[in-house]
Write a protein that holds these residues in place. Sequence first.
Motif, PDB file in Angstrom:
ATOM      1  N   PRO A 252       0.824  -1.222   0.000  1.00 53.22           N
ATOM      2  CA  PRO A 252       0.000   0.000   0.000  1.00 53.22           C
ATOM      3  C   PRO A 252       0.851   1.263   0.000  1.00 53.22           C
ATOM      4  O   PRO A 252       1.884   1.340   0.672  1.00 53.22           O
ATOM      5  CB  PRO A 252      -0.811  -0.117   1.289  1.00 53.22           C
ATOM      6  CG  PRO A 252      -0.836  -1.572   1.601  1.00 53.22           C
ATOM      7  CD  PRO A 252       0.486  -2.111   1.140  1.00 53.22           C
ATOM      8  N   GLN A 253       0.402   2.241  -0.773  1.00 58.02           N
ATOM      9  CA  GLN A 253       1.108   3.501  -0.914  1.00 58.02           C
ATOM     10  C   GLN A 253       0.148   4.672  -0.691  1.00 58.02           C
ATOM     11  O   GLN A 253      -1.058   4.557  -0.917  1.00 58.02           O
ATOM     12  CB  GLN A 253       1.713   3.633  -2.314  1.00 58.02           C
ATOM     13  CG  GLN A 253       2.696   2.524  -2.683  1.00 58.02           C
ATOM     14  CD  GLN A 253       4.058   2.723  -2.066  1.00 58.02           C
ATOM     15  OE1 GLN A 253       4.856   3.532  -2.505  1.00 58.02           O
ATOM     16  NE2 GLN A 253       4.335   1.961  -1.016  1.00 58.02           N
ATOM     17  N   VAL A 254       0.718   5.795  -0.279  1.00 56.77           N
ATOM     18  CA  VAL A 254       0.003   7.058  -0.211  1.00 56.77           C
ATOM     19  C   VAL A 254       0.494   7.906  -1.374  1.00 56.77           C
ATOM     20  O   VAL A 254       1.640   7.756  -1.830  1.00 56.77           O
ATOM     21  CB  VAL A 254       0.255   7.774   1.133  1.00 56.77           C
ATOM     22  CG1 VAL A 254      -0.409   9.140   1.174  1.00 56.77           C
ATOM     23  CG2 VAL A 254      -0.241   6.907   2.285  1.00 56.77           C
ATOM     24  N   GLY A 255      -0.361   8.792  -1.880  1.00 52.78           N
ATOM     25  CA  GLY A 255       0.005   9.569  -3.051  1.00 52.78           C
ATOM     26  C   GLY A 255       0.134  11.055  -2.786  1.00 52.78           C
ATOM     27  O   GLY A 255      -0.354  11.582  -1.785  1.00 52.78           O
ATOM     28  N   HIS A 256       0.809  11.729  -3.715  1.00 52.22           N
ATOM     29  CA  HIS A 256       0.943  13.192  -3.705  1.00 52.22           C
ATOM     30  C   HIS A 256       0.807  13.673  -5.138  1.00 52.22           C
ATOM     31  O   HIS A 256       1.351  13.059  -6.064  1.00 52.22           O
ATOM     32  CB  HIS A 256       2.299  13.601  -3.130  1.00 52.22           C
ATOM     33  CG  HIS A 256       2.527  15.083  -3.124  1.00 52.22           C
ATOM     34  ND1 HIS A 256       1.884  15.924  -2.240  1.00 52.22           N
ATOM     35  CD2 HIS A 256       3.311  15.883  -3.906  1.00 52.22           C
ATOM     36  CE1 HIS A 256       2.272  17.162  -2.455  1.00 52.22           C
ATOM     37  NE2 HIS A 256       3.121  17.176  -3.470  1.00 52.22           N
ATOM     38  N   TYR A 257       0.074  14.768  -5.324  1.00 45.58           N
ATOM     39  CA  TYR A 257      -0.172  15.308  -6.657  1.00 45.58           C
ATOM     40  C   TYR A 257       0.491  16.666  -6.789  1.00 45.58           C
ATOM     41  O   TYR A 257       0.406  17.505  -5.884  1.00 45.58           O
ATOM     42  CB  TYR A 257      -1.673  15.441  -6.906  1.00 45.58           C
ATOM     43  CG  TYR A 257      -2.042  16.246  -8.135  1.00 45.58           C
ATOM     44  CD1 TYR A 257      -1.688  15.808  -9.405  1.00 45.58           C
ATOM     45  CD2 TYR A 257      -2.754  17.437  -8.018  1.00 45.58           C
ATOM     46  CE1 TYR A 257      -2.029  16.541 -10.533  1.00 45.58           C
ATOM     47  CE2 TYR A 257      -3.102  18.175  -9.139  1.00 45.58           C
ATOM     48  CZ  TYR A 257      -2.738  17.728 -10.392  1.00 45.58           C
ATOM     49  OH  TYR A 257      -3.068  18.461 -11.506  1.00 45.58           O
ATOM     50  N   THR A 258       1.169  16.887  -7.912  1.00 46.26           N
ATOM     51  CA  THR A 258       1.856  18.148  -8.178  1.00 46.26           C
ATOM     52  C   THR A 258       1.491  18.629  -9.573  1.00 46.26           C
ATOM     53  O   THR A 258       1.625  17.869 -10.541  1.00 46.26           O
ATOM     54  CB  THR A 258       3.391  17.971  -8.110  1.00 46.26           C
ATOM     55  OG1 THR A 258       3.748  17.395  -6.863  1.00 46.26           O
ATOM     56  CG2 THR A 258       4.099  19.308  -8.274  1.00 46.26           C
ATOM     57  N   ASP A 259       1.037  19.874  -9.673  1.00 39.66           N
ATOM     58  CA  ASP A 259       0.805  20.468 -10.988  1.00 39.66           C
ATOM     59  C   ASP A 259       1.527  21.810 -11.089  1.00 39.66           C
ATOM     60  O   ASP A 259       0.999  22.781 -11.622  1.00 39.66           O
ATOM     61  CB  ASP A 259      -0.691  20.618 -11.287  1.00 39.66           C
ATOM     62  CG  ASP A 259      -1.411  21.549 -10.322  1.00 39.66           C
ATOM     63  OD1 ASP A 259      -0.851  21.838  -9.246  1.00 39.66           O
ATOM     64  OD2 ASP A 259      -2.528  21.991 -10.651  1.00 39.66           O
ATOM     65  N   LYS A 359       2.665   9.935   3.481  1.00 39.92           N
ATOM     66  CA  LYS A 359       2.496  11.151   2.696  1.00 39.92           C
ATOM     67  C   LYS A 359       3.809  11.911   2.543  1.00 39.92           C
ATOM     68  O   LYS A 359       4.110  12.423   1.451  1.00 39.92           O
ATOM     69  CB  LYS A 359       1.446  12.036   3.372  1.00 39.92           C
ATOM     70  CG  LYS A 359       1.288  13.418   2.756  1.00 39.92           C
ATOM     71  CD  LYS A 359       0.747  13.377   1.334  1.00 39.92           C
ATOM     72  CE  LYS A 359       0.515  14.779   0.804  1.00 39.92           C
ATOM     73  NZ  LYS A 359      -0.119  14.790  -0.515  1.00 39.92           N
ATOM     74  N   GLN A 360       4.590  12.006   3.617  1.00 39.53           N
ATOM     75  CA  GLN A 360       5.847  12.742   3.507  1.00 39.53           C
ATOM     76  C   GLN A 360       6.757  12.101   2.468  1.00 39.53           C
ATOM     77  O   GLN A 360       7.363  12.794   1.640  1.00 39.53           O
ATOM     78  CB  GLN A 360       6.568  12.809   4.851  1.00 39.53           C
ATOM     79  CG  GLN A 360       7.851  13.636   4.789  1.00 39.53           C
ATOM     80  CD  GLN A 360       8.703  13.509   6.027  1.00 39.53           C
ATOM     81  OE1 GLN A 360       8.984  12.402   6.489  1.00 39.53           O
ATOM     82  NE2 GLN A 360       9.112  14.635   6.576  1.00 39.53           N
ATOM     83  N   THR A 361       6.865  10.781   2.486  1.00 41.70           N
ATOM     84  CA  THR A 361       7.710  10.081   1.521  1.00 41.70           C
ATOM     85  C   THR A 361       7.217  10.317   0.098  1.00 41.70           C
ATOM     86  O   THR A 361       8.018  10.532  -0.827  1.00 41.70           O
ATOM     87  CB  THR A 361       7.735   8.581   1.832  1.00 41.70           C
ATOM     88  OG1 THR A 361       8.175   8.384   3.186  1.00 41.70           O
ATOM     89  CG2 THR A 361       8.668   7.843   0.904  1.00 41.70           C
ATOM     90  N   ALA A 417      -0.238   4.070   5.710  1.00 41.74           N
ATOM     91  CA  ALA A 417      -0.621   4.076   4.296  1.00 41.74           C
ATOM     92  C   ALA A 417      -2.126   3.980   4.081  1.00 41.74           C
ATOM     93  O   ALA A 417      -2.584   3.797   2.953  1.00 41.74           O
ATOM     94  CB  ALA A 417       0.082   2.970   3.505  1.00 41.74           C
ATOM     95  N   ARG A 418      -2.923   4.145   5.144  1.00 43.45           N
ATOM     96  CA  ARG A 418      -4.376   4.167   4.983  1.00 43.45           C
ATOM     97  C   ARG A 418      -4.871   5.604   5.096  1.00 43.45           C
ATOM     98  O   ARG A 418      -4.337   6.411   5.860  1.00 43.45           O
ATOM     99  CB  ARG A 418      -5.064   3.281   6.021  1.00 43.45           C
ATOM    100  CG  ARG A 418      -4.602   1.832   5.972  1.00 43.45           C
ATOM    101  CD  ARG A 418      -5.649   0.890   6.529  1.00 43.45           C
ATOM    102  NE  ARG A 418      -6.784   0.744   5.644  1.00 43.45           N
ATOM    103  CZ  ARG A 418      -7.962   0.229   6.013  1.00 43.45           C
ATOM    104  NH1 ARG A 418      -8.147  -0.165   7.259  1.00 43.45           N
ATOM    105  NH2 ARG A 418      -8.956   0.119   5.161  1.00 43.45           N
ATOM    106  N   ILE A 419      -5.912   5.908   4.346  1.00 45.90           N
ATOM    107  CA  ILE A 419      -6.458   7.262   4.258  1.00 45.90           C
ATOM    108  C   ILE A 419      -7.879   7.234   4.794  1.00 45.90           C
ATOM    109  O   ILE A 419      -8.744   6.517   4.264  1.00 45.90           O
ATOM    110  CB  ILE A 419      -6.430   7.754   2.808  1.00 45.90           C
ATOM    111  CG1 ILE A 419      -4.989   7.737   2.270  1.00 45.90           C
ATOM    112  CG2 ILE A 419      -7.021   9.159   2.700  1.00 45.90           C
ATOM    113  CD1 ILE A 419      -4.910   7.762   0.762  1.00 45.90           C
ATOM    114  N   ALA A 490      -5.453  15.200  -1.923  1.00 48.57           N
ATOM    115  CA  ALA A 490      -4.512  15.353  -0.806  1.00 48.57           C
ATOM    116  C   ALA A 490      -3.669  14.109  -0.601  1.00 48.57           C
ATOM    117  O   ALA A 490      -2.458  14.214  -0.330  1.00 48.57           O
ATOM    118  CB  ALA A 490      -5.269  15.688   0.476  1.00 48.57           C
ATOM    119  N   PHE A 491      -4.261  12.922  -0.724  1.00 47.17           N
ATOM    120  CA  PHE A 491      -3.558  11.702  -0.334  1.00 47.17           C
ATOM    121  C   PHE A 491      -3.599  10.574  -1.373  1.00 47.17           C
ATOM    122  O   PHE A 491      -2.941   9.561  -1.188  1.00 47.17           O
ATOM    123  CB  PHE A 491      -4.120  11.172   0.981  1.00 47.17           C
ATOM    124  CG  PHE A 491      -3.966  12.115   2.148  1.00 47.17           C
ATOM    125  CD1 PHE A 491      -2.707  12.475   2.602  1.00 47.17           C
ATOM    126  CD2 PHE A 491      -5.076  12.657   2.777  1.00 47.17           C
ATOM    127  CE1 PHE A 491      -2.550  13.338   3.667  1.00 47.17           C
ATOM    128  CE2 PHE A 491      -4.931  13.520   3.851  1.00 47.17           C
ATOM    129  CZ  PHE A 491      -3.669  13.873   4.301  1.00 47.17           C
TER     130      PHE A 491
END
Length: 676
Positions: A252-259, A359-361, A417-419, A490-491
Amino acid sequence: MSVVDDLLNRCHELGADPRNTNYAGGNASAKGSQIDPVTGEPVDLMWVKGSGGDLGTLTAAGLAVLRLDRLRALTGVYPGPEREDEMVGALDFCTHGKGGAAPSIDTAMHGLVDAAHVDHLHPDSGIAIATAADGEELTRVIFGDRVAWVPWRRPGFQLGMDIAAIKAANPHAIGVILGGHGITAWGDTSAECRENSLEIIRLAETHLASHGRPEPFGPVVPGCEPLSPEQRHARASALFPLLRGLASTDRPQVGHYTDSDVVLDFVSRAEHPRLAALGTSCPDHFLRTKVSPLVLDLPAGAPLDAVADRLRELHAHYRADYAAYYDRNAVEGSPAMRGADPAIVLVPGVGMFSFGADKQTARVAGEFYVNAINVMRGAESVSAYAPISEAEKFRIEYWSLEEAKLRRRPKPRPLAARIAFVTGGGSGIGAATARRLAAEGACVVVADRDPDAARKVAAELGSSDVAVAVTADVTSEDDIRAGLAAAVLAFGGVDLIVNNAGLSLSKPLLETTVADWDLQHDVMARGSFLVSREAARIMIGQGMGGDIVYISSKNAVFAGPSNIAYSAAKADQAHQVRLLAAELGGHGIRVNGINPDGVVRGSGIFAGGWGANRAAVYGVEEEKLGEFYAQRTLLKREVLPEHVAGAVFALTGGDLSHTTGLHIPVDAGVAAAFLR
């Protein structure tokens, strides 16, 4: 000022500016003497940033402290480059006192270089020169004899010896460009060292700005231009759950979005597929971003279904390619393959999605890829981007020392890793649940119709890497869609829903108005339905299962006086648990409920007037209502919001992984409400 204070000040100044080094990248050191408490004689020491620290936030506890004589004596027993990893263990015999933080792999470089102060940094401008195809010639042109070139060598004892020899042979040099890697500078004082570091960085920046050709990434590709902010955010929230599910194939992974403009420009240009395939170069970069990203090869406006299908195909190819990369380079004794999913996904017109164990990673991985884009731009503008070879990347990624560092990490918390998305999270049971889930490792979205209350709880939980607040009235479809879309952006998605938002108007049947009935059913029955429906869409898209927990009530099964609207709404919620458990089980989504009773202290419902009403019904003083409820239970204990939060964790923390459709009473024992 002490040597340590002077060093920390320099670290903070350098680390505060991202042009100088990336987060947690690089290290700095200072040499000085102290009285040895054993001999009473002065002893020469070195203080250096330890493994895993960040220059911008470094404290004295993050420094390793070593005896300089013993560190330099290691050159006499050095067995050569083939066995240099053994020298890391030898550093333990060079520590002074308790030794401080664990020494990093760059410790030898700091100790062997004959200078009182040494900086090793990863500035984008410096790495651009270090990864240029003609980096050695560029170094001569830009810096003359003030900065020397060091060909690529994996960080370690031999690199430290190489740099020490180069400094000795170049007395006018203030530092070096490390091929494929970064820069190192030195000085007799901390101020001189800092200025030398900044001179190298600024001269590199100036050269790239004045000599770099425009548009080094090529022309904009028609169809890959950035979408409008509204369009790309909508598309990002639609794609993110799928991407997160794909990136979580192994774990399981957490995500981050960048635009950011940097990312959107890169993915719009003709050369970005070629450059992305070359991968990153600086070890700090690719250890977090993997050797290369997954790149979508469809235009920004392609239909979502086509994009989703293509992403699944590309993900399968990525995993196969990564496994082949591992097989090509692994040797006897290499650590097992850690996972074949991408850490970075680039989508033209939309932006970048990055993934990590928390999230930080995930966020830092994205920041490092932005660094890599800047490096590629700089190198391509004055030369050609030429990162270190695949074989060298593998040696770093599957280094035994890196494996040892991973093993030293603390065991993940149960909800890592859970949201989680908690409605009514601004007070009472919701706030207590948000606190408990965050404490157990979850990323938490605090949803409440009171924005100030939601923000207050989210801020209490930590930074935006841990919790964010959203304003949402659960009776509004638009609010729920927007709130869960915000959670996704966010996640990366959502795994755990707590349907907690509620209210009660305590009235007998003949005094209950249609408005009273509708309001309570809208908030609890309809609101829970809306949240569960939207969350189920996301969970099904992720393909990672999930949990939906309803905070129902003892009143769902117990016939109490003067409470028909509230109790009927709670009964509706309780039956939703049964219905959705049956419907969503095939997707791995578990649906359970909790039946609290008598949660007076800290409760938003009771504070809003319901407590006074119930106290009047039972003929007790309002401040003694909690005691009254406790005395009518089998355990004679008052129920608090934290007890309900504990039940939420019990259902979602992993030990009840095969339980769905269950209602857990948290009422201290109300026999009339026993489930039958």
